[in-house]
Design a protein around this motif. Structure first.
Motif, short mmCIF file in Angstrom:
data_model
loop_
_atom_site.label_atom_id
_atom_site.label_comp_id
_atom_site.label_asym_id
_atom_site.label_seq_id
_atom_site.Cartn_x
_atom_site.Cartn_y
_atom_site.Cartn_z
N UNK A 20 -4.37 9.64 0.63
CA UNK A 20 -3.17 8.49 1.02
C UNK A 20 -4.48 7.07 0.07
N UNK A 21 -3.85 6.74 -0.17
CA UNK A 21 -4.50 4.84 -0.98
C UNK A 21 -4.74 4.18 0.05
N UNK A 22 -5.68 3.09 0.01
CA UNK A 22 -6.13 2.69 0.91
C UNK A 22 -5.26 1.24 0.73
N UNK A 23 -4.71 0.14 1.94
CA UNK A 23 -3.94 -0.81 2.74
C UNK A 23 -5.12 -1.70 2.61
N UNK A 24 -5.98 -1.60 2.72
CA UNK A 24 -6.53 -3.51 2.54
C UNK A 24 -7.77 -3.12 1.28
N UNK A 25 -8.08 -4.41 0.59
CA UNK A 25 -9.18 -3.74 -0.79
C UNK A 25 -10.33 -4.92 0.43
N UNK A 26 -11.80 -4.41 -0.63
CA UNK A 26 -12.54 -5.28 0.32
C UNK A 26 -13.56 -5.27 -1.44
N UNK A 42 -7.19 -11.59 -6.78
CA UNK A 42 -6.99 -11.58 -7.60
C UNK A 42 -7.33 -12.07 -8.84
N UNK A 43 -7.99 -13.52 -8.43
CA UNK A 43 -8.76 -14.26 -9.50
C UNK A 43 -10.20 -13.74 -9.66
N UNK A 48 -13.19 -10.76 -13.95
CA UNK A 48 -14.04 -10.03 -14.30
C UNK A 48 -14.99 -9.65 -13.38
N UNK A 49 -15.77 -10.62 -12.65
CA UNK A 49 -16.47 -10.10 -12.13
C UNK A 49 -16.91 -9.47 -10.18
N UNK A 50 -15.69 -8.90 -10.23
CA UNK A 50 -15.70 -8.68 -8.55
C UNK A 50 -15.18 -6.82 -8.92
N UNK A 51 -15.21 -6.46 -10.25
CA UNK A 51 -14.39 -5.17 -10.00
C UNK A 51 -15.69 -4.21 -9.20
#
Length: 95
Positions: A20-26, A42-43, A48-51
């Protein structure tokens, strides 16, 4: 065709494979979590610094158990509740 698998973090912050995919990201460095459509995340992803620090949780309860806090941008009510119930950090001593 094999079923899709997602890598999520569990309540101990350890990765595991989920059907199952996650429902929240961190963000693992700042230890915060939020909605997958969070404008701030998303910003940051667009820059590119968050990936490299992006992690996912099955749900909000798992993110909290792993020691992550809610995002003030996309989850303001949850953040306000967290802020009033989290222990305060001691002030930095004056020099």
């Amino acid at each position: 065709m094999p079923d899709r698998q997602w890598t999520l973090l569990d309540s101990q912050g350890q990765p595991f494979s989920s059907d199952r995919p996650g429902t929240v990201g961190g963000h693992k460095k700042s230890r915060l979590y939020g909605r997958l459509d969070c404008p701030a995340a998303l910003r940051a992803l667009a820059r590119g610094g968050y990936v490299a620090s992006r992690v996912f949780f099955l749900d909000e309860a798992t993110a909290k158990a792993a020691g992550y806090r809610p995002c003030a941008v996309c989850m303001p009510a949850e953040y306000a509740r967290w802020k009033t119930t989290s222990p305060t950090t001691p002030a930095t001593p004056a020099r």
